[in-house]
Design a protein around this motif. Structure first.
Motif, PDB file in Angstrom:
ATOM      1  N   GLU A 152      18.936 -57.078  36.221  1.00 28.51           N
ATOM      2  CA  GLU A 152      19.046 -58.082  35.150  1.00 28.51           C
ATOM      3  C   GLU A 152      20.206 -59.387  35.416  1.00 28.51           C
ATOM      4  O   GLU A 152      19.793 -60.337  35.815  1.00 28.51           O
ATOM      5  CB  GLU A 152      19.384 -57.701  33.700  1.00 28.51           C
ATOM      6  CG  GLU A 152      17.936 -56.609  33.469  1.00 28.51           C
ATOM      7  CD  GLU A 152      16.520 -57.375  33.584  1.00 28.51           C
ATOM      8  OE1 GLU A 152      16.265 -58.417  33.026  1.00 28.51           O
ATOM      9  OE2 GLU A 152      16.114 -56.982  33.843  1.00 28.51           O
ATOM     10  N   GLN A 153      21.026 -58.649  36.317  1.00 28.20           N
ATOM     11  CA  GLN A 153      22.004 -59.869  37.236  1.00 28.20           C
ATOM     12  C   GLN A 153      21.900 -60.693  37.759  1.00 28.20           C
ATOM     13  O   GLN A 153      22.205 -62.109  38.087  1.00 28.20           O
ATOM     14  CB  GLN A 153      23.848 -59.191  36.553  1.00 28.20           C
ATOM     15  CG  GLN A 153      24.854 -60.240  36.965  1.00 28.20           C
ATOM     16  CD  GLN A 153      26.185 -59.170  38.014  1.00 28.20           C
ATOM     17  OE1 GLN A 153      25.896 -57.656  37.065  1.00 28.20           O
ATOM     18  NE2 GLN A 153      27.604 -60.038  37.214  1.00 28.20           N
ATOM     19  N   GLN A 154      21.005 -59.797  39.294  1.00 31.06           N
ATOM     20  CA  GLN A 154      20.835 -60.678  39.949  1.00 31.06           C
ATOM     21  C   GLN A 154      19.894 -62.020  39.355  1.00 31.06           C
ATOM     22  O   GLN A 154      19.384 -63.035  40.584  1.00 31.06           O
ATOM     23  CB  GLN A 154      19.920 -59.833  41.348  1.00 31.06           C
ATOM     24  CG  GLN A 154      21.074 -59.051  41.816  1.00 31.06           C
ATOM     25  CD  GLN A 154      20.961 -58.046  42.449  1.00 31.06           C
ATOM     26  OE1 GLN A 154      19.788 -56.858  42.204  1.00 31.06           O
ATOM     27  NE2 GLN A 154      20.049 -58.373  43.876  1.00 31.06           N
ATOM     28  N   ILE A 155      18.543 -61.537  38.630  1.00 33.42           N
ATOM     29  CA  ILE A 155      17.909 -62.451  38.115  1.00 33.42           C
ATOM     30  C   ILE A 155      18.464 -64.073  37.628  1.00 33.42           C
ATOM     31  O   ILE A 155      18.313 -64.906  37.834  1.00 33.42           O
ATOM     32  CB  ILE A 155      17.230 -61.649  36.869  1.00 33.42           C
ATOM     33  CG1 ILE A 155      15.501 -60.773  37.448  1.00 33.42           C
ATOM     34  CG2 ILE A 155      15.852 -62.496  36.768  1.00 33.42           C
ATOM     35  CD1 ILE A 155      14.804 -59.672  37.059  1.00 33.42           C
ATOM     36  N   ASP A 156      19.615 -63.352  36.154  1.00 34.26           N
ATOM     37  CA  ASP A 156      20.098 -64.455  35.834  1.00 34.26           C
ATOM     38  C   ASP A 156      21.191 -65.180  36.698  1.00 34.26           C
ATOM     39  O   ASP A 156      20.630 -66.067  36.729  1.00 34.26           O
ATOM     40  CB  ASP A 156      21.250 -64.074  34.861  1.00 34.26           C
ATOM     41  CG  ASP A 156      21.172 -62.813  33.826  1.00 34.26           C
ATOM     42  OD1 ASP A 156      19.587 -63.189  33.284  1.00 34.26           O
ATOM     43  OD2 ASP A 156      21.555 -61.685  33.479  1.00 34.26           O
ATOM     44  N   SER A 157      21.517 -64.802  37.763  1.00 41.67           N
ATOM     45  CA  SER A 157      22.319 -65.461  38.975  1.00 41.67           C
ATOM     46  C   SER A 157      21.149 -66.639  39.422  1.00 41.67           C
ATOM     47  O   SER A 157      21.897 -67.648  39.637  1.00 41.67           O
ATOM     48  CB  SER A 157      23.238 -64.626  39.732  1.00 41.67           C
ATOM     49  OG  SER A 157      23.971 -65.726  40.897  1.00 41.67           O
ATOM     50  N   TYR A 158      20.241 -66.005  39.500  1.00 41.60           N
ATOM     51  CA  TYR A 158      18.950 -67.175  40.492  1.00 41.60           C
ATOM     52  C   TYR A 158      18.737 -67.623  39.544  1.00 41.60           C
ATOM     53  O   TYR A 158      19.008 -69.383  40.142  1.00 41.60           O
ATOM     54  CB  TYR A 158      18.202 -66.356  41.088  1.00 41.60           C
ATOM     55  CG  TYR A 158      16.683 -67.040  41.601  1.00 41.60           C
ATOM     56  CD1 TYR A 158      16.846 -67.305  42.997  1.00 41.60           C
ATOM     57  CD2 TYR A 158      16.261 -67.362  41.160  1.00 41.60           C
ATOM     58  CE1 TYR A 158      15.826 -67.289  44.189  1.00 41.60           C
ATOM     59  CE2 TYR A 158      15.159 -68.379  41.460  1.00 41.60           C
ATOM     60  CZ  TYR A 158      15.358 -68.520  43.398  1.00 41.60           C
ATOM     61  OH  TYR A 158      13.752 -68.548  44.298  1.00 41.60           O
ATOM     62  N   GLU A 275       9.846 -62.013  36.060  1.00 38.25           N
ATOM     63  CA  GLU A 275       9.051 -61.001  36.753  1.00 38.25           C
ATOM     64  C   GLU A 275       8.927 -61.733  38.007  1.00 38.25           C
ATOM     65  O   GLU A 275       9.596 -60.926  39.351  1.00 38.25           O
ATOM     66  CB  GLU A 275       8.179 -60.543  36.068  1.00 38.25           C
ATOM     67  CG  GLU A 275       7.471 -59.429  37.061  1.00 38.25           C
ATOM     68  CD  GLU A 275       8.078 -57.998  36.998  1.00 38.25           C
ATOM     69  OE1 GLU A 275       7.574 -57.970  38.275  1.00 38.25           O
ATOM     70  OE2 GLU A 275       8.751 -58.082  36.228  1.00 38.25           O
ATOM     71  N   SER A 276       8.982 -63.401  38.119  1.00 39.83           N
ATOM     72  CA  SER A 276       9.172 -64.020  39.174  1.00 39.83           C
ATOM     73  C   SER A 276       9.489 -63.700  40.623  1.00 39.83           C
ATOM     74  O   SER A 276       9.305 -63.356  41.913  1.00 39.83           O
ATOM     75  CB  SER A 276       7.621 -65.104  39.412  1.00 39.83           C
ATOM     76  OG  SER A 276       6.439 -65.328  38.571  1.00 39.83           O
ATOM     77  N   VAL A 277      11.155 -63.770  39.833  1.00 40.19           N
ATOM     78  CA  VAL A 277      12.344 -63.579  39.927  1.00 40.19           C
ATOM     79  C   VAL A 277      12.682 -62.228  41.291  1.00 40.19           C
ATOM     80  O   VAL A 277      12.981 -62.449  42.202  1.00 40.19           O
ATOM     81  CB  VAL A 277      13.519 -64.118  39.780  1.00 40.19           C
ATOM     82  CG1 VAL A 277      14.691 -64.575  39.700  1.00 40.19           C
ATOM     83  CG2 VAL A 277      12.836 -65.632  38.904  1.00 40.19           C
ATOM     84  N   ARG A 278      12.202 -61.575  40.099  1.00 45.14           N
ATOM     85  CA  ARG A 278      12.732 -59.980  40.488  1.00 45.14           C
ATOM     86  C   ARG A 278      11.630 -59.462  41.719  1.00 45.14           C
ATOM     87  O   ARG A 278      12.473 -59.406  42.993  1.00 45.14           O
ATOM     88  CB  ARG A 278      11.815 -59.065  39.791  1.00 45.14           C
ATOM     89  CG  ARG A 278      11.936 -57.476  39.652  1.00 45.14           C
ATOM     90  CD  ARG A 278      11.761 -57.134  38.559  1.00 45.14           C
ATOM     91  NE  ARG A 278      12.214 -57.446  37.412  1.00 45.14           N
ATOM     92  CZ  ARG A 278      13.150 -56.921  36.752  1.00 45.14           C
ATOM     93  NH1 ARG A 278      14.295 -56.294  37.210  1.00 45.14           N
ATOM     94  NH2 ARG A 278      13.237 -57.019  35.415  1.00 45.14           N
ATOM     95  N   LYS A 279      10.945 -60.098  41.630  1.00 43.43           N
ATOM     96  CA  LYS A 279       9.113 -60.186  42.597  1.00 43.43           C
ATOM     97  C   LYS A 279      10.160 -60.445  44.130  1.00 43.43           C
ATOM     98  O   LYS A 279      10.367 -60.393  45.290  1.00 43.43           O
ATOM     99  CB  LYS A 279       7.954 -60.037  42.390  1.00 43.43           C
ATOM    100  CG  LYS A 279       7.181 -60.002  43.530  1.00 43.43           C
ATOM    101  CD  LYS A 279       5.743 -60.494  43.300  1.00 43.43           C
ATOM    102  CE  LYS A 279       5.369 -61.340  43.343  1.00 43.43           C
ATOM    103  NZ  LYS A 279       3.780 -61.998  43.237  1.00 43.43           N
ATOM    104  N   GLN A 280      10.549 -62.345  43.784  1.00 39.24           N
ATOM    105  CA  GLN A 280      10.897 -62.852  45.504  1.00 39.24           C
ATOM    106  C   GLN A 280      12.469 -61.998  46.191  1.00 39.24           C
ATOM    107  O   GLN A 280      12.773 -62.757  46.644  1.00 39.24           O
ATOM    108  CB  GLN A 280      11.343 -64.013  44.597  1.00 39.24           C
ATOM    109  CG  GLN A 280      11.622 -64.905  45.761  1.00 39.24           C
ATOM    110  CD  GLN A 280      12.019 -66.660  45.278  1.00 39.24           C
ATOM    111  OE1 GLN A 280      11.060 -66.603  44.004  1.00 39.24           O
ATOM    112  NE2 GLN A 280      12.909 -67.257  45.793  1.00 39.24           N
TER     113      GLN A 280
END
Length: 311
Positions: A152-158, A275-280
């Motif tokens: 989740e931290q990677q998604i937040d950072s993005y 979810e889109s960010v996670r997949k990307q």
């Protein structure tokens, strides 16, 4: 080229090869190579004629195989290998996942109906073909990212780094007439106010070669589309659907703009954005999909045995 057209061709890059092959699948899997007689020994039936000479189904199939045979066989092998891997891993694509992906793909078209219609009109790709190819791509992406973990931290950072990436933008369905002088633009405005049709006038007097043949139609574009003159877009953004404005001074000429429609896209949910960010992010860390297809063909011992075709 409009933003809508660019989005269309970006989709084509992903889909065209597969759709071409899937559209010919029955032909090369046996349906199109049947002989004309019940025993299979007679001449194949004619599929076309020129003067008194027939072009047979066998001739047609041979030419198609020469031109598309390799791509066809590779696509079939890829799909079978991916299906085997998905079954082995217990991976599938749900209806809701497919619909979510189509919603995302059609976002710049205003609606799924418009998206399907454009794909059919511009490229001859039916809704069914689009769904087949999209399902395959999603399945391949799931396999590619199955072992990649994104926290989740990677998604937040993005999302902190790219806060506007998922902000839906207003879209306008625009048409324009471009002329050489302000006086000509005023004459066009007078004719429009007198009741003349915008598309007819565009075809008659517009200088813009890209839109003139289509009645001045630019198409559905986003509010910050860099391919639409900024002066034209600024004027259009002040209008309501159905309004016409002009003269608008451009860099070299003058224009009249017609706002046929304004589309306010639906805001995606926070869950779908994440979810889109996670997949990307996962796809960025995985091998390429082309490389994955090659690995799966090797894993499942795919071979082309026809003497005229090589891997």
């Amino acid at each position: 080229m409009t933003r809508q057209e660019k989005g269309l061709w970006a989709t084509v890059i992903v889909l065209t090869a597969g759709v071409l092959v899937m559209g010919s699948y029955m032909l090369f899997s046996g349906e199109g190579s049947r002989a004309g007689s019940p025993s299979g020994n007679g001449p194949s039936p004619a599929v076309a004629t020129i003067q008194d000479k027939a072009i047979t189904e066998d001739e047609w199939v041979r030419e198609l195989k020469k031109r598309y045979g390799h791509e066809m066989l590779m696509t079939i092998l890829n799909r079978k290998a991916v299906a085997l891997e998905a079954e082995a891993r217990g991976i599938d694509v749900t209806k809701s996942e497919l619909e979510a992906e189509i919603d995302m793909m059609s976002r710049t078209y205003g609606s799924k109906e418009r998206f399907f219609a454009e794909m059919e009109h511009q490229l001859g790709i039916s809704e069914e073909e689009l769904r087949i190819e999209t399902t395959y791509r999603l399945l391949l992406e799931k396999i590619a990212t199955a072992d990649v973990h994104i926290d989740e931290q990677q998604i937040d950072s993005y999302l902190e780094q790219y806060p506007d990436q998922f902000r839906p933008k207003k879209q306008l369905n625009l048409s324009m007439i471009e002329v050489a002088s302000e006086a000509e633009a005023n004459q066009v405005m007078d004719r429009l106010e007198a009741g003349e049709d915008f598309a007819d006038l565009a075809a008659e007097v517009s200088l813009d070669e890209y839109t003139r043949g289509d009645g001045g139609k630019i198409g559905l574009v986003e509010e910050d589309d860099p391919f639409v003159p900024s002066e034209l877009m600024e004027a259009a953004l002040t209008l309501e659907a159905g309004d016409i404005a002009g003269p608008i001074e451009l860099e070299d000429n003058y224009a009249i703009v017609y706002v046929e429609e304004i589309v306010e896209p639906k805001v995606p949910s926070e869950e779908s954005i994440r979810e889109s960010v996670r997949k990307q992010l996962a796809l960025e860390q995985s091998i390429s999909l082309t490389e994955l297809e090659q690995q799966l063909r090797e894993k499942y011992e795919a071979r082309i045995v026809a003497s005229t075709v090589t891997l």
